[in-house]
Design a protein around this motif. Structure first.
Motif, PDB file in Angstrom:
ATOM      1  N   GLN A  72    -105.569 -55.004  50.253  1.00  0.00           N
ATOM      2  CA  GLN A  72    -106.515 -55.717  51.114  1.00  0.00           C
ATOM      3  C   GLN A  72    -107.956 -55.408  50.719  1.00  0.00           C
ATOM      4  OE1 GLN A  72    -105.092 -54.316  54.943  1.00  0.00           O
ATOM      5  NE2 GLN A  72    -104.055 -56.250  55.374  1.00  0.00           N
ATOM      6  N   ALA A  73    -108.225 -54.151  50.361  1.00  0.00           N
ATOM      7  CA  ALA A  73    -109.575 -53.781  49.947  1.00  0.00           C
ATOM      8  C   ALA A  73    -109.963 -54.491  48.649  1.00  0.00           C
ATOM      9  CB  ALA A  73    -109.674 -52.267  49.776  1.00  0.00           C
ATOM     10  N   ILE A  74    -109.036 -54.553  47.685  1.00  0.00           N
ATOM     11  CA  ILE A  74    -109.311 -55.250  46.423  1.00  0.00           C
ATOM     12  C   ILE A  74    -109.549 -56.734  46.682  1.00  0.00           C
ATOM     13  CG2 ILE A  74    -108.311 -55.932  44.201  1.00  0.00           C
ATOM     14  CD1 ILE A  74    -106.842 -53.248  44.158  1.00  0.00           C
ATOM     15  N   ALA A  75    -108.770 -57.317  47.599  1.00  0.00           N
ATOM     16  CA  ALA A  75    -108.910 -58.742  47.908  1.00  0.00           C
ATOM     17  C   ALA A  75    -110.293 -59.069  48.465  1.00  0.00           C
ATOM     18  CB  ALA A  75    -107.831 -59.168  48.904  1.00  0.00           C
ATOM     19  N   ARG A  76    -110.929 -58.091  49.111  1.00  0.00           N
ATOM     20  CA  ARG A  76    -112.259 -58.336  49.688  1.00  0.00           C
ATOM     21  C   ARG A  76    -113.380 -58.168  48.670  1.00  0.00           C
ATOM     22  NH1 ARG A  76    -109.838 -55.369  54.093  1.00  0.00           N
ATOM     23  NH2 ARG A  76    -110.867 -53.443  53.424  1.00  0.00           N
ATOM     24  N   LEU A  77    -113.063 -57.681  47.471  1.00  0.00           N
ATOM     25  CA  LEU A  77    -114.084 -57.482  46.439  1.00  0.00           C
ATOM     26  C   LEU A  77    -114.347 -58.790  45.709  1.00  0.00           C
ATOM     27  CD1 LEU A  77    -112.862 -54.093  44.907  1.00  0.00           C
ATOM     28  CD2 LEU A  77    -114.657 -54.438  46.618  1.00  0.00           C
ATOM     29  N   PRO A  78    -115.597 -59.089  45.394  1.00  0.00           N
ATOM     30  CA  PRO A  78    -115.904 -60.331  44.673  1.00  0.00           C
ATOM     31  C   PRO A  78    -115.325 -60.296  43.254  1.00  0.00           C
ATOM     32  CG  PRO A  78    -117.859 -58.923  44.847  1.00  0.00           C
ATOM     33  CD  PRO A  78    -116.810 -58.310  45.716  1.00  0.00           C
ATOM     34  N   GLY A  79    -114.805 -61.435  42.822  1.00  0.00           N
ATOM     35  CA  GLY A  79    -114.322 -61.558  41.456  1.00  0.00           C
ATOM     36  C   GLY A  79    -112.953 -60.972  41.207  1.00  0.00           C
ATOM     37  N   ARG A  80    -112.237 -60.595  42.255  1.00  0.00           N
ATOM     38  CA  ARG A  80    -110.901 -60.011  42.094  1.00  0.00           C
ATOM     39  C   ARG A  80    -109.858 -60.870  42.807  1.00  0.00           C
ATOM     40  NH1 ARG A  80    -111.666 -55.721  38.352  1.00  0.00           N
ATOM     41  NH2 ARG A  80    -113.474 -54.479  39.024  1.00  0.00           N
ATOM     42  N   GLU A  81    -108.700 -60.991  42.188  1.00  0.00           N
ATOM     43  CA  GLU A  81    -107.541 -61.599  42.831  1.00  0.00           C
ATOM     44  C   GLU A  81    -106.434 -60.551  42.852  1.00  0.00           C
ATOM     45  OE1 GLU A  81    -106.298 -65.426  41.291  1.00  0.00           O
ATOM     46  OE2 GLU A  81    -108.299 -65.728  40.423  1.00  0.00           O
ATOM     47  N   VAL A  82    -105.671 -60.506  43.924  1.00  0.00           N
ATOM     48  CA  VAL A  82    -104.672 -59.446  44.054  1.00  0.00           C
ATOM     49  C   VAL A  82    -103.376 -60.011  44.634  1.00  0.00           C
ATOM     50  CG1 VAL A  82    -105.413 -58.768  46.370  1.00  0.00           C
ATOM     51  CG2 VAL A  82    -104.295 -57.080  44.900  1.00  0.00           C
ATOM     52  N   MET A  83    -102.283 -59.436  44.192  1.00  0.00           N
ATOM     53  CA  MET A  83    -100.980 -59.676  44.804  1.00  0.00           C
ATOM     54  C   MET A  83    -100.372 -58.322  45.118  1.00  0.00           C
ATOM     55  SD  MET A  83     -97.568 -61.665  43.404  1.00  0.00           S
ATOM     56  CE  MET A  83     -98.142 -63.306  43.868  1.00  0.00           C
ATOM     57  N   LEU A  84     -99.656 -58.239  46.246  1.00  0.00           N
ATOM     58  CA  LEU A  84     -99.025 -56.994  46.679  1.00  0.00           C
ATOM     59  C   LEU A  84     -97.520 -57.146  46.627  1.00  0.00           C
ATOM     60  CD1 LEU A  84     -99.062 -54.165  48.022  1.00  0.00           C
ATOM     61  CD2 LEU A  84     -99.232 -55.341  50.238  1.00  0.00           C
ATOM     62  N   SER A  85     -96.860 -56.220  45.937  1.00  0.00           N
ATOM     63  CA  SER A  85     -95.398 -56.202  45.897  1.00  0.00           C
ATOM     64  C   SER A  85     -94.884 -55.068  46.774  1.00  0.00           C
ATOM     65  CB  SER A  85     -94.895 -56.004  44.458  1.00  0.00           C
ATOM     66  OG  SER A  85     -93.478 -55.997  44.429  1.00  0.00           O
ATOM     67  N   LEU A  86     -94.112 -55.450  47.794  1.00  0.00           N
ATOM     68  CA  LEU A  86     -93.494 -54.484  48.701  1.00  0.00           C
ATOM     69  C   LEU A  86     -91.983 -54.667  48.678  1.00  0.00           C
ATOM     70  CD1 LEU A  86     -95.773 -54.853  51.878  1.00  0.00           C
ATOM     71  CD2 LEU A  86     -95.836 -52.994  50.211  1.00  0.00           C
TER      72      LEU A  86
END
Length: 383
Positions: free
Chosen positions: A24-38
């Motif tokens: 979630q923190a990475i997703a809020r950073l500009p220029g970053r896209e993130v996916m979470l695997s649980l």
């Protein structure tokens, strides 16, 4: 490193929540896209404060117990192929293991197959007494050796990693553990916080009830308390039924609840407390302490391992020597001061973003440096 995959396949405990906070923190950073695997079995997925819209999810079938773990490992080739397909579909530039687990080597195999670089965040360099599966740290060290970048959450853990055979030449990026976000704790307005009922100060020790958590030290400290001292002390968590726990449960003002605490109960449990007590004999860092800070609670901890480093500069934290007399004195002081009126403000969201931004910058720098070194070694070997 624009597209980042974060994975953490634990079922219960702080691992999935930590992975969620990182993503979630990475997703809020500009220029970053993130996916979470649980893991599909992750308890956090059923928590009332879980919002699946904050980050894209890739749920992986893991296992339901030791027998399920063995079955999953026997089917490793099929799972690796499944992981390869999933990674190819999302095409991450970089992957981060938020906390290691028993089947992470299958993800490592898939990443190596596709030549996707990855980092591993190490919470504990050495096993604590009673920790997990007997070979868990051996598997963790295998993941660390394969990682392109290694991240420790404290300098204390980094030093321990450097001392391990086979890891002594690894360069370690050091991050931090911000206040551990539970939205029901950290996003309440003042009007939503229930008024505390009158009564003695409420002390809480929460987490796994194992020897290294200092149960014997707490007993010795409470034995030295004046009989007239009034307090309510709850010791809540899961662990083996020991003589120490029975002794603790029989002490005046103390109740022991030896049980697993589900995700949805953690917020109310922390909200009950005035002070979180961490009488540890050893610690890498404390997820429980991080949860308390996110809730704006006072923390009383022993000065061991990475705790002093973790709590440096945090308001409302008291540290004492890991000795019975020092802990008794510290307990008397927080009891004498009484419950804090209101809660300390939490900056957990901003701290997670700062941690993620700094960690990613350090990971990028370290990976680029490693790539340059590898290229130079390759040229040298040819010449």
């Amino acid at each position: 490193m624009k597209r980042i995959l974060v994975w953490q396949w634990g079922r219960r405990g702080g691992g999935p929540r930590f992975g969620l906070n990182v993503a979630q923190a990475i997703a809020r950073l500009p220029g970053r896209e993130v996916m979470l695997s649980l893991s599909r079995r992750a308890e956090v997925l059923d928590a009332s404060d879980f919002n699946s819209n904050t980050v894209p999810l890739w749920l992986v079938e893991t296992y339901g117990g030791f027998g399920g773990l063995i079955a999953r490992l026997l089917g490793a080739p099929a799972m690796v192929q499944e992981l390869v397909r999933g990674i190819r579909a999302w095409r991450p530039d970089f992957v981060i293991c938020a906390m290691t687990g028993p089947i992470d080597l299958l993800m490592v195999a898939a990443l190596r197959w596709l030549r996707v670089p990855f980092a591993v965040i190490v919470h504990d360099a050495l096993p604590h007494p009673g920790d997990g599966f007997p070979f868990q740290h051996m598997l963790q060290n295998m993941v660390i050796r394969e990682a392109d970048v290694v991240v420790a959450l404290t300098q204390h853990v980094a030093r321990q990693l450097h001392a391990l055979s086979g890891l002594d030449r690894k360069r370690i990026v050091v991050a931090s553990l911000p206040p551990f976000t539970y939205s029901r704790l950290s996003h309440c307005s003042e009007q939503e916080v229930p008024e505390r009922a009158p009564g003695p100060i409420r002390l809480l020790m929460f987490g796994r009830l194992l020897a290294y958590k200092g149960i014997d030290l707490l007993i010795a400290a409470l034995e030295k308390m004046p009989e007239t001292t009034a307090f309510n002390f709850r010791v809540v968590g899961s662990g083996p039924e020991t003589a120490e726990l029975k002794t603790l449960a029989a002490m005046p003002g103390v109740t022991v609840e030896n049980r697993w605490v589900p995700e949805d109960e953690i917020a109310s449990l922390i909200s009950w407390a005035d002070v979180m007590v961490l009488p540890y004999r050893e610690a890498s860092q404390s997820g429980v302490g991080a949860v308390a800070l996110a809730a704006g609670k006072q923390v009383l901890a022993t000065r061991v391992g990475g705790l002093e480093e973790q709590f440096a500069g945090e308001a409302g934290v008291s540290l004492c020597a890991p000795e019975a007399a020092a802990l008794t004195q510290a307990l008397q002081e927080v009891i004498r001061n009484g419950p804090r009126i209101g809660e300390m403000p939490s900056r957990s969201s901003q701290q997670w973003e700062a941690m993620a931004a700094r960690m990613l910058a350090d990971i990028e720098a370290e990976y680029e440096m490693r790539s340059v070194v590898h290229a130079a070694d390759a040229v040298a070997s040819i010449s």
